[in-house]
Design an enzyme around this catalytic site. Structure first.
Site, PDB file in Angstrom:
ATOM      1  N   SER A 197      -9.334  58.149 -28.951  1.00 14.37           N
ATOM      2  CA  SER A 197      -8.607  59.346 -28.501  1.00 14.37           C
ATOM      3  C   SER A 197      -8.861  60.520 -29.444  1.00 14.37           C
ATOM      4  CB  SER A 197      -7.099  59.076 -28.491  1.00 14.37           C
ATOM      5  OG  SER A 197      -6.756  58.316 -27.378  1.00 14.37           O
TER       6      SER A 197
ATOM      7  N   ARG B  88     -11.081  64.363 -28.955  1.00 13.35           N
ATOM      8  CA  ARG B  88     -10.479  65.687 -29.198  1.00 13.35           C
ATOM      9  C   ARG B  88     -11.234  66.451 -30.271  1.00 13.35           C
ATOM     10  NH1 ARG B  88      -7.269  62.085 -26.646  1.00 13.35           N
ATOM     11  NH2 ARG B  88      -5.380  62.883 -25.632  1.00 13.35           N
TER      12      ARG B  88
ATOM     13  N   ARG C  39     -11.033  46.686 -21.736  1.00  9.10           N
ATOM     14  CA  ARG C  39      -9.813  46.069 -22.282  1.00  9.10           C
ATOM     15  C   ARG C  39      -9.523  44.715 -21.629  1.00  9.10           C
ATOM     16  NH1 ARG C  39      -8.389  49.999 -25.848  1.00  9.10           N
ATOM     17  NH2 ARG C  39      -8.493  52.127 -25.041  1.00  9.10           N
TER      18      ARG C  39
ATOM     19  N   ASP D 225      -2.283  51.330 -23.183  1.00 10.33           N
ATOM     20  CA  ASP D 225      -3.586  50.666 -23.379  1.00 10.33           C
ATOM     21  C   ASP D 225      -3.431  49.256 -23.931  1.00 10.33           C
ATOM     22  OD1 ASP D 225      -4.831  52.896 -22.411  1.00 10.33           O
ATOM     23  OD2 ASP D 225      -5.279  53.743 -24.375  1.00 10.33           O
TER      24      ASP D 225
ATOM     25  N   GLY E  13     -12.037  58.528 -18.610  1.00  5.72           N
ATOM     26  CA  GLY E  13     -11.006  59.386 -18.011  1.00  5.72           C
ATOM     27  C   GLY E  13     -10.622  60.522 -18.957  1.00  5.72           C
TER      28      GLY E  13
END
Ligand code: S3P
Length: 436
Positions: free
Chosen positions: A23, A27, A395, A320, A94
């Protein structure tokens, strides 16, 4: 397609270095591409997903140099992106698609955003709606699916009451807010990961938080420096990757793991609190703050997990980790019940269906529900090795590799390469740490 055979293990032992947080890497890559100058991003994620983001930023004109896990991204400032001659490919990610949609909505050019078969089935209406309200012209198949065509324009600031708890939606609106006139704010119905807010602050954007509301000042609003500034950043290890090892060590008695340099942002650590409440033995060591994010080591020892129910506001903070929790169900005393998690059906796969199917293949007792599942605990019997179909979902592949460690007989994970979407060295590390 590669298959991986996982043999049962007695315990896990040793030290583990994780890939950089997925994540946070997304960014940093995006914001570095909007900043002036070169940002050195160290310990950048090895995940295929984050490399999709880097490819998109490169196609939009940022300069990207990769040397092992150090990535240098050079941007030309917040108005410096250029139109890509080809469609931007988010692959399986995504986060890449939804966050980039926010950035592209504010550009003075048109972009096409696409992704793999799985991503083209995932709902994009949740970002199309608010970005349209801000003034962007976005078209998608059935108004909900990629490929997306985004005609950027001058955006209007707005207040968005999010109908769902999603960090990706919050982030898309905040990133679009960078380009809007005035102050854009987002209120979320339940807390979600806050890496976008923290990263925006690191790069020099003006952000304010007030309970569940985040506000961003558009760069043209006269507040702050009006630009993003390049900087060196260290990406912490990915807690969501660590979770597979924490889970394995927790259910195999005599395990003893030390996981180094883990990102311990409080909006991500609900899983550690949950494990602790179920009886896991996890200790945080050397906790320190690093560029807005918390980082530390985790010591995990074998234990016995109680199990229990997970529902409501816990869900977005554990989203998650739910596949791993469900697959641990048969190793817990009471089993695991997951409710209010229909969102799992629109992840990289329909995770509820994938979990139920593969748990049954291993002999577990499972009740599948529209918004979750109930998995019986230890008393329902021991799992047996089986052939697992992860449906291309990283996952699911990793969760069942962990479930396989305590089963009777070997388990084969089909299409095991899909783990590379977030953790390319997962099987290598698991084999190295498992004592048979
Ligand atoms: C992510 C947010 C979550 C999570 C995903 C990464 C992010 O998705 O499941 O793996 O980096 O913002 P949602 O925002 O759809 O819940």
């Amino acid at each position: 397609m590669k298959k991986e055979t996982v043999q049962p293990a007695k315990y896990l032992t040793g030290g583990l270095e994780l890939p950089g947080d997925k994540s946070i890497s997304h960014r940093y890559a995006m914001l570095a591409g909007l900043a002036e100058g070169t940002s050195e991003l160290r310990h950048f994620s090895a995940a295929a997903d984050c490399h999709s983001t880097l490819d998109c930023m490169r196609a939009l004109g940022a300069e990207v140099k990769i040397d092992k896990d150090t990535v240098q991204v050079t941007g030309s400032g917040v108005r410096g992106l250029k139109s890509s001659w080809r469609a931007l490919d988010a692959g399986n990610s995504g986060t890449t698609m939804r966050l980039l949609a926010g950035i592209l909505a504010g550009q003075a050019f048109t972009s096409k955003l696409t992704g793999d078969e799985s991503l083209q089935k995932r709902p994009m209406g949740r970002v199309i709606g608010p970005l349209r309200e801000m003034g962007a012209d976005i078209r998608g198949r059935e108004d909900n699916f990629a490929p997306l065509e985004i005609r950027g324009s001058r955006l209007k600031a707005m207040h968005y009451m999010m109908p769902m708890a999603s960090a990706q939606v919050k982030s898309a609106v905040l990133l679009a807010g960078l380009f809007a006139d005035g102050v854009t704010s987002v209120t979320e119905p339940a807390g979600t990961r806050d890496h976008t807010e923290l990263a925006l602050e690191e790069f020099g954007a003006q952000i304010e938080k007030d309970g569940r509301t985040v506000r961003i000042h558009g760069l043209g609003s006269g507040n702050g420096s009006g630009k993003l500034i390049a900087k060196p950043l260290d990406v912490p290890g990915d807690l969501s990757s660590a979770v597979f090892f924490i889970a394995a060590a927790s259910v195999l008695p005599d395990s003893n793991l030390l996981i180094h340099n883990v990102g311990l942002n409080p909006t991500r650590t609900a899983i550690l609190d949950l494990f602790a409440s179920m009886g896991a033995s996890i200790q945080m060591l050397g906790l320190k703050s690093s560029q807005g994010e918390l980082v530390g080591d985790l010591s995990v020892k074998g234990s016995s997990l109680k199990g229990g129910a997970i529902a409501g506001r816990q869900i977005p903070l554990l989203i998650d980790e739910l596949p791993m929790l469900a697959a641990l169900g048969p190793y817990t005393e009471e089993g695991i019940e997951i409710r209010d998690a229909a969102e799992l059906r629109v992840k990289e796969s329909d995770r509820i269906a994938a979990l139920a199917e593969n748990l049954r293949r291993m002999g577990a007792t499972v009740e599948e529900r529209p918004d979750g599942l109930k998995v019986a605990g230890r008393r329902a019997g021991k799992l047996r090795g089986a052939e697992i179909e992860p449906r291309g979902d990283h996952r699911i592949a990793m969760a069942f590799a962990v479930a396989a460690l305590g089963a009777e007989g070997n388990t084969v994970i089909r299409n095991s390469d899909c783990a590379g979407v977030s953790f390319p060295k997962f099987f290598e590390e698991l084999n190295r740490m498992a004592d048979r």
